[in-house]
Design an enzyme around this catalytic site. Sequence first.
Site, PDB file in Angstrom:
ATOM      1  N   GLY A 100     -11.882   5.690 -72.322  1.00  0.00           N
ATOM      2  CA  GLY A 100     -12.502   4.854 -71.480  1.00  0.00           C
ATOM      3  C   GLY A 100     -14.026   5.281 -71.447  1.00  0.00           C
ATOM      4  O   GLY A 100     -14.549   6.409 -71.857  1.00  0.00           O
ATOM      5  N   GLY A 113     -13.981   7.829 -64.349  1.00  0.00           N
ATOM      6  CA  GLY A 113     -12.941   8.533 -63.568  1.00  0.00           C
ATOM      7  C   GLY A 113     -11.868   9.193 -64.328  1.00  0.00           C
ATOM      8  O   GLY A 113     -10.848   9.464 -63.732  1.00  0.00           O
ATOM      9  N   LYS A 114     -12.183   9.331 -65.679  1.00  0.00           N
ATOM     10  CA  LYS A 114     -11.070  10.114 -66.402  1.00  0.00           C
ATOM     11  C   LYS A 114     -11.111  11.556 -66.052  1.00  0.00           C
ATOM     12  O   LYS A 114      -9.879  11.930 -65.688  1.00  0.00           O
ATOM     13  CB  LYS A 114     -11.456  10.137 -67.839  1.00  0.00           C
ATOM     14  CG  LYS A 114     -11.822   8.626 -68.609  1.00  0.00           C
ATOM     15  CD  LYS A 114     -12.097   8.751 -69.939  1.00  0.00           C
ATOM     16  CE  LYS A 114     -13.308   9.259 -70.026  1.00  0.00           C
ATOM     17  NZ  LYS A 114     -14.473   8.489 -69.626  1.00  0.00           N
ATOM     18  N   THR A 115     -11.942  12.171 -65.873  1.00  0.00           N
ATOM     19  CA  THR A 115     -11.920  13.673 -65.012  1.00  0.00           C
ATOM     20  C   THR A 115     -11.198  13.852 -63.921  1.00  0.00           C
ATOM     21  O   THR A 115     -10.422  14.402 -63.620  1.00  0.00           O
ATOM     22  CB  THR A 115     -13.218  14.254 -65.097  1.00  0.00           C
ATOM     23  OG1 THR A 115     -13.638  14.351 -66.476  1.00  0.00           O
ATOM     24  CG2 THR A 115     -13.297  15.883 -64.787  1.00  0.00           C
ATOM     25  N   GLU A 121     -40.916 -15.224 -62.496  1.00  0.00           N
ATOM     26  CA  GLU A 121     -39.551 -15.074 -61.788  1.00  0.00           C
ATOM     27  C   GLU A 121     -39.092 -16.303 -61.373  1.00  0.00           C
ATOM     28  O   GLU A 121     -37.773 -16.562 -61.425  1.00  0.00           O
ATOM     29  CB  GLU A 121     -39.539 -13.983 -60.660  1.00  0.00           C
ATOM     30  CG  GLU A 121     -39.964 -12.491 -61.221  1.00  0.00           C
ATOM     31  CD  GLU A 121     -39.028 -12.189 -62.412  1.00  0.00           C
ATOM     32  OE1 GLU A 121     -37.959 -12.502 -62.228  1.00  0.00           O
ATOM     33  OE2 GLU A 121     -39.638 -11.133 -63.171  1.00  0.00           O
ATOM     34  N   ASP A 174     -36.663 -10.222 -71.657  1.00  0.00           N
ATOM     35  CA  ASP A 174     -35.857 -11.159 -71.799  1.00  0.00           C
ATOM     36  C   ASP A 174     -35.534 -11.377 -73.173  1.00  0.00           C
ATOM     37  O   ASP A 174     -34.756 -11.860 -73.633  1.00  0.00           O
ATOM     38  CB  ASP A 174     -36.628 -12.444 -70.997  1.00  0.00           C
ATOM     39  CG  ASP A 174     -37.033 -12.366 -69.510  1.00  0.00           C
ATOM     40  OD1 ASP A 174     -36.110 -11.492 -69.070  1.00  0.00           O
ATOM     41  OD2 ASP A 174     -38.145 -12.522 -69.259  1.00  0.00           O
TER      42      ASP A 174
HETATM   43  P1  ADP Z   1     -15.408  10.462 -66.557  1.00  0.00           P
HETATM   44  O1  ADP Z   1     -14.730  11.646 -66.567  1.00  0.00           O
HETATM   45  O2  ADP Z   1     -14.770   9.276 -66.880  1.00  0.00           O
HETATM   46  O3  ADP Z   1     -16.821  10.192 -67.229  1.00  0.00           O
HETATM   47  P2  ADP Z   1     -15.683  11.114 -63.890  1.00  0.00           P
HETATM   48  O4  ADP Z   1     -14.173  11.181 -63.507  1.00  0.00           O
HETATM   49  O5  ADP Z   1     -16.272  12.335 -64.001  1.00  0.00           O
HETATM   50  O6  ADP Z   1     -15.863  10.001 -65.233  1.00  0.00           O
HETATM   51  O7  ADP Z   1     -16.291  10.346 -62.511  1.00  0.00           O
HETATM   52  C1  ADP Z   1     -17.335  10.653 -62.172  1.00  0.00           C
HETATM   53  C2  ADP Z   1     -17.515  10.292 -60.770  1.00  0.00           C
HETATM   54  O8  ADP Z   1     -17.429   9.023 -60.460  1.00  0.00           O
HETATM   55  C3  ADP Z   1     -16.336  10.885 -60.037  1.00  0.00           C
HETATM   56  O9  ADP Z   1     -16.380  12.101 -59.559  1.00  0.00           O
HETATM   57  C4  ADP Z   1     -16.047   9.906 -58.703  1.00  0.00           C
HETATM   58  O10 ADP Z   1     -16.861  10.433 -57.791  1.00  0.00           O
HETATM   59  C5  ADP Z   1     -16.504   8.667 -59.259  1.00  0.00           C
HETATM   60  N1  ADP Z   1     -15.410   7.786 -59.698  1.00  0.00           N
HETATM   61  C6  ADP Z   1     -15.308   7.152 -60.952  1.00  0.00           C
HETATM   62  N2  ADP Z   1     -14.308   6.484 -60.948  1.00  0.00           N
HETATM   63  C7  ADP Z   1     -13.649   6.379 -59.723  1.00  0.00           C
HETATM   64  C8  ADP Z   1     -12.786   5.861 -59.218  1.00  0.00           C
HETATM   65  N3  ADP Z   1     -11.820   4.912 -59.971  1.00  0.00           N
HETATM   66  N4  ADP Z   1     -12.412   5.951 -57.876  1.00  0.00           N
HETATM   67  C9  ADP Z   1     -13.086   6.789 -57.311  1.00  0.00           C
HETATM   68  N5  ADP Z   1     -14.338   7.536 -57.694  1.00  0.00           N
HETATM   69  C10 ADP Z   1     -14.622   7.158 -58.997  1.00  0.00           C
HETATM   70 ZN    ZN Z   2     -38.498 -12.484 -67.130  1.00  0.00          ZN
HETATM   71 MG    MG Z   3     -15.639  13.404 -67.528  1.00  0.00          MG
END
Ligand code: ADP
Ligand code: ZN
Ligand code: MG
Length: 627
Positions: free
Chosen positions: A227, A232-234, A451, A527
Site C-alpha cells: 500500500g 499503517g503497514k508498519t 479565488e 491550476d
Molecule cells: P507505512 O508503514 O504504511 O508507511 P506506518 O505504519 O509507518 O505507515 O504509519 C505511520 C503512522 O501513521 C503510524 O505510526 C500511525 O500513527 C499512523 N497511522 C497510519 N495508518 C493508521 C491507521 N490505520 N490507524 C491508526 N493510525 C495510523
Molecule cells: Zn487558482
Molecule cells: Mg513503514
Amino acid sequence: MADDKNKNNRKWNLNLNLNSENPDNRRRTAYYLLMALSVLMFLNYFALPSYMNRSVEEVTYSTFLDQVNGGDVSEVKLEDTQITFVATDDAGDKQVYVTGIIEDPTLVTRLEEADVTFSKDIPTEASPIVSLLVSWVLPLLLFWGMGNLLAKQMTKRMGGGAGGALSFGKSNAKVYVKAGDDAKTFKDVAGQDEAKEALSEIVDYLHQPKKYQDIGAQNPKGILLVGPPGTGKTLLARAVAGEADVPFFSISGSEFVEMFVGRGAAKVRDLFKEANEKAPCIVFIDEIDTIGKKRDSGGYGGGNDEREQTLNQLLAEMDGFEANKGVVILAATNRPESLDAALLRPGRFDRRVPVELPDLAGREAILKVHAKKYKMDPAIDYNTIARATSGASGAELANIINEGGLRAVREGRTSVTQNDLEESVETVIAGYQRKNAVISPKEKEIVSYHEIGHALVAAKQTESAPVHKITIIPRTSGALGYTMQIEEGEKSLMTKQELFNKIVTLAGGRAAEEIVFGSITTGASNDIEQMTRMARAMITRYGMSDTFDMMQIETQTNKYLGGDTSMNVSAGMAEQVDREVLDIIKQAHEKAIAILNENNQKLHELSHYLLVEETITGAEFMKILEN
Ligand code: ADP
Ligand code: ZN
Ligand code: MG
C-alpha cells in the site's frame, strides 16, 4: 564569548551526568564529556590566545620607546617572547599594548628613568613530568578513550550487543520477545478492516498451530503488506506481533545493505537461524523493495551484486524452512510492482494484503484513535474533518491531530478545538499560514477575484462539490489564496461531466482575472498544471474521448509513488491526444468565462467581501450568492 559557551557546555554535561541512571546513558554522557574536554583543549591551544589578543594593541618597538620617553607608560611586563605594557593613549584612556622583544641593554635604565613599574615573568615552576603529562599523555589518553567508545558503539550497532567483535555483522533485527508497554494491538489500527481480518488468521495460527496441522492446512509462509506510504503497514505488523504474543523480529530492508559490503547475505542467514530457534515467531521485513527489486533492472556495476546476493539468500532461506515450523514472514512495501517475481512465487510471499488509503469512515476512525491521546474539545465533529481530508493517509491524519494540539498550545488553550483541527488540515495539506507576508493591495485584489472566480464557477455548476472555505491568506506552500471544496459523501467514481466541471472550476480563477482586469497573471500556474493533468487522464486513461474510445494510451507505471506514466502509442496518435487535451481545456476555459460573465455582479460583490474578510466560509458565500 567562547569562554561563556564552554562554561555552559560543561554545566549541561554535568546535569546529564547526574540524571543518567542506566549504563547506556552514562556511556553517552562520558562520550559527550570527552568531546567537550577535547573541544576545550583545542580552544586552549588555538582559539584562546587570539581571543585575548583582540583587546590588546600591537605596536612597534620604537613606538614603545617613544611612549616610555613621553611618560605615557605606567606599567611594563617583560616576557620571554614579548613585552606587554600599559599606557595612556591619545584619548587619555588606559590601554594594553604589546610589542616584540629587541636585544636592548638600555631598556632597564630607560624604564627606571621614566619611573615605570616593571617586572619579569617568573617561569612557571611546573615540573617537566607534569608538563609532559599535560601536553602529551592527556591528549593521547583522550583519543584512545574516544576511539574505544566509538568502536564499542559500532560493534553494538552491528552485533546486537553481546559478543563484541565476534558477533560482528550478525543480523541487527530488533527482537520484541515480550510485548512491552508500547506494544500495539489491532485496536490501535483504525479502519483497515480487511487487512486486519487477513492478519488475524495468522495470529490465530500462531496461537494454536495444532488446529491447522490436524486438518493438514499449510499456513502461508510469507505475507506481503502492500500500500501507499503512511497507511499503517508498519503499524499493522507491530499490531500482529502484539496480538500474537510471540517473538517478533523486525528489520528494515535498508538495514541489510548498510555498513559493510558482503554482509547482507550473512545477516539474512543469521536472522533466519535465530528465528528458527525461537519458533513460533514472526519475522518482519519492512521496506522489502530495497532488497527485493527485480534483479534484471539496471544491472550494471558491482553495486547491485550486494543486493542480489542478499535477495538470493532470502529466497533460499524462505524455501529452506518448513511451512509448519511456525515461522511467519511478514513484509511491507510501497512498490509491489518493482519486486522480483521470484519473491512472489507460491511458497514465498504468496499472500498479499492490500493496505489502502482510508475512506471517509476510516479517516474518521483514525482521527478518533489519535485524538484519544490528546485533550480534545468534546464538541469536535470529526466527520467534517474527515470529509475535508479525502486522500489523506493515516500518517497525515495523525499529523493533523498533532498539529492541532500544537496550535492549541500556541494559542494558550487547554484543549484542541474544531478550529484548531481545521487550521491544521490546511497546515498539513496546504502549508502554513503566512499571516505576516506582505502583499500589495492590488495583488490582494487580484487574488480575491481569482479565488471567487473558482468558487463562483464551482457553485454555478451542478455536479460539483460545494465550497467549504475561501481564503486569501497566503500559505508557505506559495499559494496566495485557496478555495476549499468538500465532497458531500465519499467519492470513488467520477463521471465524465464531473471531471469536466472540475476542470472548468480550475479555469475559473484565471477567467475572473481576465474579465475584471483585462490582464492575466502567473497566479494560475498550479491550476493550469492540475487541469492539464486531469484533461490528459480523461483521454489517455479513462477512455472519455470519442476518438480513442476505450483505448489505453498511457500506463501508470507507479501507482503509489508519484504516478509516473508512460505512453504506448505512435507519435501520430500522440499528436492527436495533445489536440484533444487542448480541446477540453479550451472548452472549459470558455465555459468558465461564460459563467462569470453571467454572474458579473455577484463576482464583484463576493470579491469585495472576501477582500475585507480574508477568509469566508461556504455558508457565508452561499448566503451572499443567493440573496
Ligand atoms: P507505512 O508503514 O504504511 O508507511 P506506518 O505504519 O509507518 O505507515 O504509519 C505511520 C503512522 O501513521 C503510524 O505510526 C500511525 O500513527 C499512523 N497511522 C497510519 N495508518 C493508521 C491507521 N490505520 N490507524 C491508526 N493510525 C495510523
Ligand atoms: Zn487558482
Ligand atoms: Mg513503514
